[in-house]
Design a protein around this motif. Structure first.
Motif, PDB file in Angstrom:
ATOM      1  N   VAL A 147      -4.017   8.974   0.102  1.00 42.44           N
ATOM      2  CA  VAL A 147      -2.896   8.088  -0.201  1.00 42.44           C
ATOM      3  C   VAL A 147      -2.092   8.708  -1.332  1.00 42.44           C
ATOM      4  CG1 VAL A 147      -2.212   5.758  -0.938  1.00 42.44           C
ATOM      5  CG2 VAL A 147      -4.275   6.060   0.430  1.00 42.44           C
ATOM      6  N   VAL A 148      -0.749   8.534  -1.295  1.00 44.04           N
ATOM      7  CA  VAL A 148       0.055   8.870  -2.463  1.00 44.04           C
ATOM      8  C   VAL A 148       0.674   7.587  -3.002  1.00 44.04           C
ATOM      9  CG1 VAL A 148       0.538  11.277  -1.899  1.00 44.04           C
ATOM     10  CG2 VAL A 148       2.057   9.504  -1.044  1.00 44.04           C
ATOM     11  N   SER A 149       0.592   7.447  -4.319  1.00 49.63           N
ATOM     12  CA  SER A 149       1.113   6.272  -5.013  1.00 49.63           C
ATOM     13  C   SER A 149       2.265   6.712  -5.900  1.00 49.63           C
ATOM     14  CB  SER A 149       0.007   5.644  -5.860  1.00 49.63           C
ATOM     15  OG  SER A 149       0.495   4.563  -6.619  1.00 49.63           O
ATOM     16  N   PHE A 150       3.406   6.041  -5.790  1.00 45.31           N
ATOM     17  CA  PHE A 150       4.585   6.421  -6.557  1.00 45.31           C
ATOM     18  C   PHE A 150       4.447   6.001  -8.014  1.00 45.31           C
ATOM     19  CE2 PHE A 150       6.136   6.518  -2.243  1.00 45.31           C
ATOM     20  CZ  PHE A 150       6.970   7.620  -2.235  1.00 45.31           C
ATOM     21  N   VAL A 151       4.675   6.940  -8.899  1.00 46.41           N
ATOM     22  CA  VAL A 151       4.638   6.685 -10.330  1.00 46.41           C
ATOM     23  C   VAL A 151       6.046   6.501 -10.877  1.00 46.41           C
ATOM     24  CG1 VAL A 151       3.964   7.667 -12.564  1.00 46.41           C
ATOM     25  CG2 VAL A 151       2.488   7.971 -10.578  1.00 46.41           C
ATOM     26  N   SER A 152       7.024   7.145 -10.241  1.00 47.98           N
ATOM     27  CA  SER A 152       8.398   7.133 -10.753  1.00 47.98           C
ATOM     28  C   SER A 152       9.187   5.901 -10.332  1.00 47.98           C
ATOM     29  CB  SER A 152       9.136   8.402 -10.286  1.00 47.98           C
ATOM     30  OG  SER A 152       9.064   8.545  -8.886  1.00 47.98           O
ATOM     31  N   ASP A 153       8.682   5.120  -9.374  1.00 45.60           N
ATOM     32  CA  ASP A 153       9.359   3.897  -8.964  1.00 45.60           C
ATOM     33  C   ASP A 153       8.349   2.949  -8.339  1.00 45.60           C
ATOM     34  OD1 ASP A 153       9.181   4.575  -6.083  1.00 45.60           O
ATOM     35  OD2 ASP A 153      10.659   6.098  -6.584  1.00 45.60           O
ATOM     36  N   ASP A 154       8.840   1.816  -7.837  1.00 47.28           N
ATOM     37  CA  ASP A 154       7.958   0.752  -7.340  1.00 47.28           C
ATOM     38  C   ASP A 154       7.766   0.760  -5.828  1.00 47.28           C
ATOM     39  OD1 ASP A 154       7.474  -0.246  -9.854  1.00 47.28           O
ATOM     40  OD2 ASP A 154       9.147  -1.645  -9.802  1.00 47.28           O
ATOM     41  N   ARG A 155       8.001   1.889  -5.181  1.00 47.76           N
ATOM     42  CA  ARG A 155       7.813   1.933  -3.734  1.00 47.76           C
ATOM     43  C   ARG A 155       6.344   1.743  -3.350  1.00 47.76           C
ATOM     44  NH1 ARG A 155      10.681   7.272  -1.574  1.00 47.76           N
ATOM     45  NH2 ARG A 155      10.589   7.949  -3.751  1.00 47.76           N
ATOM     46  N   PRO A 156       6.100   1.224  -2.154  1.00 51.20           N
ATOM     47  CA  PRO A 156       4.709   1.036  -1.719  1.00 51.20           C
ATOM     48  C   PRO A 156       3.984   2.370  -1.574  1.00 51.20           C
ATOM     49  CG  PRO A 156       6.257  -0.149  -0.283  1.00 51.20           C
ATOM     50  CD  PRO A 156       7.072   0.736  -1.157  1.00 51.20           C
ATOM     51  N   ASP A 157       2.666   2.328  -1.673  1.00 50.10           N
ATOM     52  CA  ASP A 157       1.863   3.521  -1.451  1.00 50.10           C
ATOM     53  C   ASP A 157       2.046   4.019  -0.016  1.00 50.10           C
ATOM     54  OD1 ASP A 157       1.001   3.015  -3.977  1.00 50.10           O
ATOM     55  OD2 ASP A 157      -1.079   2.596  -3.442  1.00 50.10           O
ATOM     56  N   VAL A 158       1.887   5.324   0.170  1.00 51.56           N
ATOM     57  CA  VAL A 158       2.006   5.936   1.498  1.00 51.56           C
ATOM     58  C   VAL A 158       0.631   6.446   1.924  1.00 51.56           C
ATOM     59  CG1 VAL A 158       3.062   7.767   2.866  1.00 51.56           C
ATOM     60  CG2 VAL A 158       4.403   6.603   1.108  1.00 51.56           C
ATOM     61  N   ILE A 159       0.136   5.936   3.049  1.00 52.42           N
ATOM     62  CA  ILE A 159      -1.147   6.403   3.584  1.00 52.42           C
ATOM     63  C   ILE A 159      -0.905   7.683   4.374  1.00 52.42           C
ATOM     64  CG2 ILE A 159      -3.075   5.854   5.118  1.00 52.42           C
ATOM     65  CD1 ILE A 159      -2.618   2.913   4.466  1.00 52.42           C
ATOM     66  N   GLU A 222      -8.392  14.555  -6.126  1.00 50.73           N
ATOM     67  CA  GLU A 222      -8.087  13.150  -6.408  1.00 50.73           C
ATOM     68  C   GLU A 222      -7.485  12.999  -7.804  1.00 50.73           C
ATOM     69  OE1 GLU A 222      -9.695   8.910  -5.141  1.00 50.73           O
ATOM     70  OE2 GLU A 222     -11.245  10.233  -5.936  1.00 50.73           O
ATOM     71  N   PHE A 223      -6.429  12.187  -7.865  1.00 50.11           N
ATOM     72  CA  PHE A 223      -5.662  11.866  -9.074  1.00 50.11           C
ATOM     73  C   PHE A 223      -4.698  12.982  -9.488  1.00 50.11           C
ATOM     74  CE2 PHE A 223      -9.792   9.540  -9.818  1.00 50.11           C
ATOM     75  CZ  PHE A 223      -9.334   8.360  -9.270  1.00 50.11           C
ATOM     76  N   ASP A 224      -4.497  13.999  -8.640  1.00 50.44           N
ATOM     77  CA  ASP A 224      -3.448  14.991  -8.911  1.00 50.44           C
ATOM     78  C   ASP A 224      -2.089  14.307  -8.947  1.00 50.44           C
ATOM     79  OD1 ASP A 224      -4.978  17.242  -9.203  1.00 50.44           O
ATOM     80  OD2 ASP A 224      -4.680  17.988  -7.163  1.00 50.44           O
ATOM     81  N   MET A 225      -1.224  14.772  -9.854  1.00 53.36           N
ATOM     82  CA  MET A 225       0.143  14.263  -9.964  1.00 53.36           C
ATOM     83  C   MET A 225       1.083  15.245  -9.264  1.00 53.36           C
ATOM     84  SD  MET A 225      -0.140  11.409 -11.669  1.00 53.36           S
ATOM     85  CE  MET A 225       1.537  11.077 -12.177  1.00 53.36           C
ATOM     86  N   ILE A 226       1.831  14.756  -8.291  1.00 54.93           N
ATOM     87  CA  ILE A 226       2.752  15.578  -7.504  1.00 54.93           C
ATOM     88  C   ILE A 226       4.176  15.248  -7.917  1.00 54.93           C
ATOM     89  CG2 ILE A 226       3.563  16.120  -5.167  1.00 54.93           C
ATOM     90  CD1 ILE A 226       0.822  14.971  -4.171  1.00 54.93           C
ATOM     91  N   GLN A 227       4.989  16.283  -8.151  1.00 54.26           N
ATOM     92  CA  GLN A 227       6.403  16.074  -8.455  1.00 54.26           C
ATOM     93  C   GLN A 227       7.257  16.897  -7.512  1.00 54.26           C
ATOM     94  OE1 GLN A 227       7.589  16.678 -12.512  1.00 54.26           O
ATOM     95  NE2 GLN A 227       9.762  16.350 -12.087  1.00 54.26           N
ATOM     96  N   VAL A 228       8.166  16.202  -6.823  1.00 50.89           N
ATOM     97  CA  VAL A 228       9.159  16.857  -5.968  1.00 50.89           C
ATOM     98  C   VAL A 228      10.507  16.271  -6.342  1.00 50.89           C
ATOM     99  CG1 VAL A 228       9.921  17.358  -3.624  1.00 50.89           C
ATOM    100  CG2 VAL A 228       7.483  17.081  -4.088  1.00 50.89           C
ATOM    101  N   GLY A 229      11.385  17.093  -6.884  1.00 51.53           N
ATOM    102  CA  GLY A 229      12.669  16.593  -7.358  1.00 51.53           C
ATOM    103  C   GLY A 229      12.455  15.586  -8.479  1.00 51.53           C
ATOM    104  N   SER A 230      13.082  14.421  -8.333  1.00 55.53           N
ATOM    105  CA  SER A 230      12.980  13.399  -9.372  1.00 55.53           C
ATOM    106  C   SER A 230      11.830  12.421  -9.129  1.00 55.53           C
ATOM    107  CB  SER A 230      14.295  12.609  -9.456  1.00 55.53           C
ATOM    108  OG  SER A 230      14.593  12.010  -8.205  1.00 55.53           O
ATOM    109  N   SER A 231      11.076  12.631  -8.066  1.00 55.72           N
ATOM    110  CA  SER A 231       9.996  11.696  -7.709  1.00 55.72           C
ATOM    111  C   SER A 231       8.629  12.222  -8.134  1.00 55.72           C
ATOM    112  CB  SER A 231       9.985  11.437  -6.202  1.00 55.72           C
ATOM    113  OG  SER A 231      11.159  10.770  -5.796  1.00 55.72           O
TER     114      SER A 231
END
Length: 240
Positions: A147-159, A222-231
């Motif tokens: 799962v990826v969970s958005f940290v930069s905004d309130d979008r739902p998690d993506v399975i 697990e718990f890696d932080m991914i950044q692509v552009g501003s997200s």
């Protein structure tokens, strides 16, 4: 038994046994731990329990999350550590300080509702980065869903239930991200029997994991932080 002890101005307010392996903390009522405090963001932080470790992650809060008075984006906790959110402090403790924290109890269903109005000043800090690459790759098949969970905004998690999940700003992207130099498909996450792997694909914007540029395929931990552009997103495994 592991617990969170809630304090305000050194006064103990409550104690909470921990069992949920994912606990959200914030001002909004849908959080597991609700603190009605203007210094607390709607979704302020998340506490995860995995493989005998507790990990606290700041969810892009306005005033920051502090561990032992140090501003953190993410930190592994040990017994006795203090998490500061606004004027409130959460102390991680255990009935047996020599025992492994198992996370086998449950937070109260109704959570906690408190009120205070003192803001906390935000300062800049650095985050420790784990090693990147495919080191330690194992052939043991994974059984959990990524799962990826958005940290930069309130979008739902993506399975991550597809073999290939595309990240970018084009219409073909499964996960939409913004940024001037981001490609239509900037990166892909591939699901393999041995884990989840992220690879940069196109565009001039750099794919980063834990703040470090990724130039080749990288096996996500697990718990890696991914950044692509501003997200910014965090990778974790969903409990079965």
């Amino acid at each position: 038994m592991a617990k969170l002890i809630l304090k305000l101005n050194d006064k103990v307010l409550s104690e909470f046994p921990i069992t949920k392996r994912k606990i959200t903390i914030g001002r909004k009522p849908e959080n597991d731990l609700v603190i009605q405090n203007m210094a607390v963001s709607g979704r302020h932080a998340r506490l995860d329990y995995k493989k005998g470790k507790f990990i606290i992650t700041d969810l892009k809060s306005l005033n920051g999350t502090f561990v032992n008075n140090k501003l953190v984006t993410q930190a592994e906790l040990k017994v006795g550590d203090e998490i500061t959110i606004g004027r409130h402090t959460l102390v991680l403790t255990s009935d047996d300080s020599t025992a492994t924290l198992t996370g086998e109890t449950v937070l109260p269903k109704d959570g906690l509702i408190l009120d205070s109005d003192s803001p906390t000043r935000r300062i800049l800090g650095k985050k420790k980065t784990p090693d990147a690459g495919l080191q330690g790759e194992t052939t043991k098949p994974i059984t959990q869903q990524g799962v990826v969970s958005f940290v930069s905004d309130d979008r739902p998690d993506v399975i991550l239930d597809r073999k290939i999940t595309k990240i970018g700003k084009g219409k073909e992207a499964d996960i939409k991200v913004g940024g001037l130099l981001v490609g239509k498909v900037a990166a892909i996450i591939s699901k393999r029997p041995t884990g989840y792997y992220i690879t940069p694909v196109g565009g001039m914007g750099k794919l980063k994991v834990n703040g470090e540029p990724v130039k080749d395929v990288y096996r996500l931990q697990e718990f890696d932080m991914i950044q692509v552009g501003s997200s910014k997103m965090q990778f974790y495994y969903k409990d079965n």
